[in-house]
Design an enzyme around this catalytic site. Structure first.
Site, PDB file in Angstrom:
ATOM      1  N   ASP A   9      12.620  -3.880   4.532  1.00  0.00           N
ATOM      2  CA  ASP A   9      11.830  -2.699   4.172  1.00  0.00           C
ATOM      3  C   ASP A   9      12.726  -1.777   3.354  1.00  0.00           C
ATOM      4  OD1 ASP A   9      10.381  -0.300   4.041  1.00  0.00           O
ATOM      5  OD2 ASP A   9       9.304  -0.821   5.882  1.00  0.00           O
ATOM      6  N   PHE A  20       8.795  -3.809  -8.167  1.00  0.00           N
ATOM      7  CA  PHE A  20       7.345  -3.765  -7.994  1.00  0.00           C
ATOM      8  C   PHE A  20       6.950  -3.080  -6.690  1.00  0.00           C
ATOM      9  CE2 PHE A  20       7.949  -7.672 -10.526  1.00  0.00           C
ATOM     10  CZ  PHE A  20       7.048  -7.442 -11.553  1.00  0.00           C
ATOM     11  N   SER A  64       2.184   2.810 -14.744  1.00  0.00           N
ATOM     12  CA  SER A  64       0.744   2.578 -14.846  1.00  0.00           C
ATOM     13  C   SER A  64       0.119   3.470 -15.914  1.00  0.00           C
ATOM     14  CB  SER A  64       0.136   2.893 -13.478  1.00  0.00           C
ATOM     15  OG  SER A  64      -1.257   2.997 -13.583  1.00  0.00           O
ATOM     16  N   THR A 109      -2.289   5.051 -15.440  1.00  0.00           N
ATOM     17  CA  THR A 109      -2.821   6.207 -14.712  1.00  0.00           C
ATOM     18  C   THR A 109      -2.082   7.491 -15.104  1.00  0.00           C
ATOM     19  OG1 THR A 109      -3.313   7.068 -12.521  1.00  0.00           O
ATOM     20  CG2 THR A 109      -1.377   5.791 -12.665  1.00  0.00           C
ATOM     21  N   TYR A 153      -0.855   8.799  -5.469  1.00  0.00           N
ATOM     22  CA  TYR A 153      -0.351   7.529  -6.027  1.00  0.00           C
ATOM     23  C   TYR A 153       0.040   7.722  -7.493  1.00  0.00           C
ATOM     24  CZ  TYR A 153      -0.370   3.013  -8.328  1.00  0.00           C
ATOM     25  OH  TYR A 153      -0.011   1.938  -9.110  1.00  0.00           O
ATOM     26  N   LYS A 176       3.931   7.618  -9.724  1.00  0.00           N
ATOM     27  CA  LYS A 176       4.316   6.898 -10.946  1.00  0.00           C
ATOM     28  C   LYS A 176       4.915   7.880 -11.962  1.00  0.00           C
ATOM     29  CE  LYS A 176       3.288   2.891  -9.454  1.00  0.00           C
ATOM     30  NZ  LYS A 176       4.379   1.995  -9.054  1.00  0.00           N
TER      31      LYS A 176
HETATM   32  N1  LIG Z   1      -2.340  -4.057  -9.534  1.00  0.00           N
HETATM   33  C1  LIG Z   1      -2.582  -3.034 -10.341  1.00  0.00           C
HETATM   34  O1  LIG Z   1      -3.733  -2.789 -10.737  1.00  0.00           O
HETATM   35  C2  LIG Z   1      -1.441  -2.147 -10.825  1.00  0.00           C
HETATM   36  C3  LIG Z   1      -1.637  -1.321 -11.957  1.00  0.00           C
HETATM   37  C4  LIG Z   1      -0.580  -0.510 -12.388  1.00  0.00           C
HETATM   38  C5  LIG Z   1       0.623  -0.511 -11.692  1.00  0.00           C
HETATM   39  N2  LIG Z   1       0.782  -1.298 -10.596  1.00  0.00           N
HETATM   40  C6  LIG Z   1       2.057  -1.276  -9.869  1.00  0.00           C
HETATM   41  O2  LIG Z   1       2.640  -2.560  -9.914  1.00  0.00           O
HETATM   42  C7  LIG Z   1       3.383  -2.809  -8.725  1.00  0.00           C
HETATM   43  C8  LIG Z   1       2.930  -4.105  -8.097  1.00  0.00           C
HETATM   44  O3  LIG Z   1       1.544  -4.036  -7.850  1.00  0.00           O
HETATM   45  P1  LIG Z   1       0.751  -5.252  -7.184  1.00  0.00           P
HETATM   46  O4  LIG Z   1      -0.653  -5.158  -7.650  1.00  0.00           O
HETATM   47  O5  LIG Z   1       1.487  -6.523  -7.356  1.00  0.00           O
HETATM   48  O6  LIG Z   1       0.791  -4.776  -5.657  1.00  0.00           O
HETATM   49  P2  LIG Z   1       0.993  -5.638  -4.321  1.00  0.00           P
HETATM   50  O7  LIG Z   1       0.635  -4.750  -3.190  1.00  0.00           O
HETATM   51  O8  LIG Z   1       0.307  -6.941  -4.430  1.00  0.00           O
HETATM   52  O9  LIG Z   1       2.580  -5.909  -4.328  1.00  0.00           O
HETATM   53  C9  LIG Z   1       3.500  -4.964  -3.864  1.00  0.00           C
HETATM   54  C10 LIG Z   1       4.443  -5.686  -2.907  1.00  0.00           C
HETATM   55  O10 LIG Z   1       5.444  -4.742  -2.443  1.00  0.00           O
HETATM   56  C11 LIG Z   1       5.639  -4.933  -1.056  1.00  0.00           C
HETATM   57  N3  LIG Z   1       6.143  -3.652  -0.509  1.00  0.00           N
HETATM   58  C12 LIG Z   1       5.489  -2.464  -0.438  1.00  0.00           C
HETATM   59  N4  LIG Z   1       6.285  -1.533   0.128  1.00  0.00           N
HETATM   60  C13 LIG Z   1       7.476  -2.151   0.410  1.00  0.00           C
HETATM   61  C14 LIG Z   1       8.696  -1.721   1.013  1.00  0.00           C
HETATM   62  N5  LIG Z   1       8.846  -0.468   1.483  1.00  0.00           N
HETATM   63  N6  LIG Z   1       9.709  -2.600   1.145  1.00  0.00           N
HETATM   64  C15 LIG Z   1       9.568  -3.881   0.701  1.00  0.00           C
HETATM   65  N7  LIG Z   1       8.428  -4.338   0.130  1.00  0.00           N
HETATM   66  C16 LIG Z   1       7.398  -3.486  -0.004  1.00  0.00           C
HETATM   67  C17 LIG Z   1       4.267  -5.348  -0.527  1.00  0.00           C
HETATM   68  O11 LIG Z   1       4.347  -6.065   0.701  1.00  0.00           O
HETATM   69  C18 LIG Z   1       3.738  -6.224  -1.657  1.00  0.00           C
HETATM   70  O12 LIG Z   1       4.093  -7.583  -1.473  1.00  0.00           O
HETATM   71  C19 LIG Z   1       3.192  -1.576  -7.849  1.00  0.00           C
HETATM   72  O13 LIG Z   1       4.292  -0.710  -8.056  1.00  0.00           O
HETATM   73  C20 LIG Z   1       1.928  -0.964  -8.391  1.00  0.00           C
HETATM   74  O14 LIG Z   1       1.883   0.423  -8.164  1.00  0.00           O
HETATM   75  C21 LIG Z   1      -0.219  -2.126 -10.154  1.00  0.00           C
END
Ligand SMILES: NC(=O)c1ccc[n+]([C@@H]2O[C@H](COP(=O)([O-])OP(=O)(O)OC[C@H]3O[C@@H](n4cnc5c(N)ncnc54)[C@H](O)[C@@H]3O)[C@@H](O)[C@H]2O)c1
Length: 341
Positions: free
Chosen positions: A58, A81, A125, A127, A150, A154
């Site tokens: 974590d 990520f 993002s 966003t 959220y 970012k």
């Molecule tokens: N999916 C979208 O639409 C989108 C759009 C813009 C930006 N993002 C950004 O991209 C990144 C990845 O998004 P995603 O869709 O793959 O999300 P996701 O939730 O599928 O992947 C994030 C991963 O991080 C892990 N995680 C979260 N907190 C943690 C911690 N404290 N320690 C260790 N692991 C941790 C989760 O278990 C998960 O496997 C994120 O930062 C998200 O904000 C996503």
């Protein structure tokens, strides 16, 4: 070259781990499985033939993060990520979002800035632009006050990285501002696994088609767009994953022009909700049950990227069509639900 992928078991992280391994990088994944499962490693291994090194950790545990970086002093880059990403939940639990998305970033940068090779890629993002005044959106469009905690994480995250790069000139970082990632790997070995009711359009569509949801609600058909529904820039997750490999290579080769850069990652084309539904119906041969509902508060009317900077400077371009992405998303949904042809 060893690359740390935080959140590498998640949707975008797992696809990026695959592309990194296929490009010859050694991948180490950190994840706490808060929104994913260790079985994703099996999918990555089935695609690439290599099981990435994995640490169940974590990132909110600063001492554990410090110990990790001490053990892996040969890292050549970090792609970060890991974050919480549910907009609605962030409104209800802002402190959880500030802790998970910003404390973790701080801990990683604190360790990274002291390393000889400090290359960092951040998941940002679109966003950050809110409802931009001009379409398509360039990276120079103003960052608007965030609509949710959220979104704020970012914006603040980008500022933390920019300030850190300013204070530590040997550090190099790129923020990638994703538009709307959709789809799954062509092998259907990995894809999106939303917990509970999906917040995003495409998994909602595929779950409805798979019979998990009764019908899709289209929030508003009276927006000032050609068919009245909201417009987004849907990018295939594999194209997005490839953008990370190219951004990392840019830093490793020293091709960056400044030590902190920002790129939009989208297709450059907007699609309306009804166009996405039609695309799904085309590739699946099914009729999707949907109804028009009230507008949803906080939804921007349209957002699609100007990708000139990513195309010309980063040297990356999205390759897949909306139909390709929808077909891969549907194949993935069918696989995980055990639906045959
Ligand atoms: N999916 C979208 O639409 C989108 C759009 C813009 C930006 N993002 C950004 O991209 C990144 C990845 O998004 P995603 O869709 O793959 O999300 P996701 O939730 O599928 O992947 C994030 C991963 O991080 C892990 N995680 C979260 N907190 C943690 C911690 N404290 N320690 C260790 N692991 C941790 C989760 O278990 C998960 O496997 C994120 O930062 C998200 O904000 C996503």
């Amino acid at each position: 070259m060893k690359i740390l992928v935080t959140g590498g078991l998640g949707f975008i992280g797992s696809h990026t781990a695959v592309e990194l391994q296929q490009a010859g990088y050694e991948v180490v994944i950190i994840d706490n499985c808060s929104n994913s499962s260790e079985s994703v490693l099996d999918g990555i291994q089935r695609i690439t033939g290599i099981r990435p090194e994995f640490e169940l950790l974590d990132l909110r545990d600063k001492e554990a993060v410090d110990r990790f970086f001490k053990r892996h002093s040969d890292l050549k880059g970090v792609i970060h990520f890991a974050a919480s990403k549910a907009v609605g939940e962030s409104v209800e639990k802002p402190l959880l979002y500030y802790e998970n998305n910003l404390n973790t970033l701080n801990y990683i940068l604190s360790d990274l800035k002291g390393m000889e090779t400090a290359n960092f890629i951040f998941s940002s993002s679109c966003t950050v632009y809110g409802q931009a005044d001009v379409m398509p959106i360039t990276e120079d469009a103003p960052v608007k006050p965030a609509e949710s905690p959220y979104g704020n994480t970012k914006q603040i995250g980008e500022e933390i990285i920019r300030d850190t790069c300013r204070a530590h000139p040997q550090m190099k970082a790129i923020s990638l501002r994703y538009f709307n990632p959709i789809g799954a790997h062509s092998t259907s070995e990995i894809g999106e696994l939303p917990l509970g009711v999906p917040q995003n359009l495409v998994p909602y569509i595929t779950q409805t088609a798979a019979g998990l949801r009764e019908e899709l609600a289209v929030f508003g058909d009276d927006y000032p767009t050609p068919d009245g529904t909201c417009i987004r820039d849907y990018i295939h997750v594999v194209d997005l994953a490839k953008a990370h490999v190219i951004a990392l290579q840019r830093l490793l080769n020293g091709d960056n022009m400044e030590n902190y850069e920002v790129f939009n990652i989208g297709t450059g084309a907007g699609s309306s909700v009804l166009e996405v539904i039609r695309s799904f119906e085309r590739v699946s041969g099914m009729k999707l049950p949907f109804r028009i509902a009230q507008r949803r508060s906080g939804d921007v009317i349209e957002a699609y990227a100007d990708t000139t900077r990513a195309n010309d400077i980063l040297g990356w371009k999205s390759e897949s069509s909306l139909d390709d992405a929808m077909e891969s998303a549907w194949n993935w949904e069918r696989k995980i639900r055990g639906i045959s042809d």
